[in-house]
Scaffold this active site. Structure first.
Site, PDB file in Angstrom:
ATOM      1  N   CYS A  87       0.863  -1.249  -0.055  1.00 60.50           N
ATOM      2  CA  CYS A  87       0.012   0.010   0.090  1.00 60.50           C
ATOM      3  C   CYS A  87       0.883   1.364   0.161  1.00 60.50           C
ATOM      4  O   CYS A  87       1.510   1.544  -0.854  1.00 60.50           O
ATOM      5  CB  CYS A  87      -0.902   0.046   1.141  1.00 60.50           C
ATOM      6  N   HIS A 202      -3.313  -5.756   1.210  1.00 61.54           N
ATOM      7  CA  HIS A 202      -2.829  -5.723   2.683  1.00 61.54           C
ATOM      8  C   HIS A 202      -2.743  -7.198   3.029  1.00 61.54           C
ATOM      9  O   HIS A 202      -3.728  -7.590   3.576  1.00 61.54           O
ATOM     10  CB  HIS A 202      -3.403  -5.009   3.954  1.00 61.54           C
ATOM     11  N   GLU A 204      -1.241  -8.655   5.280  1.00 59.08           N
ATOM     12  CA  GLU A 204      -1.057  -8.847   6.746  1.00 59.08           C
ATOM     13  C   GLU A 204      -2.660  -8.596   7.399  1.00 59.08           C
ATOM     14  O   GLU A 204      -2.751  -9.101   8.648  1.00 59.08           O
ATOM     15  CB  GLU A 204      -0.280  -7.683   7.441  1.00 59.08           C
TER      16      GLU A 204
END
Lengths: 228, 86
Positions: A87, A202, A204
């Site tokens: 990002c 993302h 994560e």
């Protein structure tokens, strides 16, 4: 064991999430660097996390890309090191000239925060994705206001021919499958040596069952394995 | 002292969704004569320099290294003597 570094800038807000995700995979704590640091140990993988570095002032990632630590990141890239930009990290890598193209304002002018379906491409041409399977689709969330990938026609042809378009938003039939208007549905690109990956979604945030999916864990594990 | 004004605009052919939204809103207000709206940014500052050519060269370098993303943006530099200077 893969030796991972995570760089934090003022305004990074996904650094601790990615540190936790990496820690769950490697069992070790990644080394964290502050943007002002002027030296970096040797690492297998350097991660630039998501967030809003320097408040997105001037352009997203523009000021972070000129931070002192970026000289070290650049040297790591020259040495053939692996880098993952997520990002804002992706925006920083394009601003630093490490990855081609740029990320513009979302086409619909709205911040978008939701799951998207992704397709992997050319994993075998890009060392950082060497452990991935192109046939696997991934559901991972995006959360951004400037994720609309753009490159001029010459650059676009070059990265297409060199198989650097490694992640695209999958046309699921939904009208908004591409969340930001990115050209050719591009969600992530690699460097011409295949060792640097920038991506808007993302991983994560889909790294544990409690997140509602583990496709991000799969991608991060593959990248960490490739970098070892 | 010089006063520097840099006008940054999106290159031709680069989609300007903000410009389109503004055009749409102006249309709603009845201003249908406005079209092809492009947005941009102005950066201005005072520069401790007296030579215009040298200033121009330095400012161009600032643009190329930080102020402008030349992948999508053009820039135009205007330099004038600071008001009040001899």
């Amino acid at each position: 064991m893969t030796n991972v570094a995570v760089i934090s800038f003022p305004g990074s807000n996904c650094d601790r999430d990615i540190i936790t995700a990496v820690n769950h995979i490697t069992g070790t704590q990644p080394t964290q660097y502050w943007h002002k640091e002027t030296s970096m140990e040797k690492h297998d993988l350097v991660i630039l996390p998501g967030g809003f570095s320097f408040g997105d002032y001037l352009r997203c990632g523009a000021i972070a890309a000129r931070s002192p630590i970026m000289d070290e990141v650049m040297e790591h890239v020259w040495r053939g090191g692996f880098v993952l930009g997520i990002c804002n990290g992706f925006q920083i890598l394009t601003e630093a000239g490490i990855l081609p193209g740029t990320l513009m304002r979302n086409k619909q002018l709205q911040f978008v925060c939701r799951d998207v379906t992704l397709s992997l491409h050319h994993s075998q041409s890009n060392a950082i994705l060497g452990q991935c399977d192109d046939n696997r689709q991934l559901v991972i969330p995006v959360a951004h206001n400037e994720g609309n990938y753009f490159a001029d026609p010459d650059t676009l042809k070059k990265i297409t021919d060199k198989e650097q378009i490694a992640l695209t938003y999958t046309n699921t039939g939904a009208a908004n499958y591409n969340p930001n208007g990115a050209i050719n549905d591009i969600a992530g690109v690699t460097s011409d040596n295949g060792r640097v990956l920038g991506m808007m979604p993302h991983p994560e945030r889909k790294a544990e069952a409690i997140h509602g999916g583990v496709d991000g864990h799969y991608l991060l594990t593959s990248i960490i394995e490739a970098a070892s | 002292m010089l006063r520097v004004t840099i006008t940054i605009s999106l290159k031709e052919g680069v989609l300007d969704p903000e410009g389109q939204a503004i055009a749409h809103s102006l249309g709603n207000l009845g201003y249908h004569e406005a079209s092809d709206i492009r947005t941009g940014r102005i950066i201005s500052f005072t520069m401790d320099e007296s030579n215009h050519a040298r200033a121009n060269q330095k400012v161009a370098k600032m643009c190329e290294t930080l102020l402008v993303n030349t992948v999508i943006e053009n820039y135009d530099i205007a330099i004038e003597d600071q008001a009040g200077d001899e």
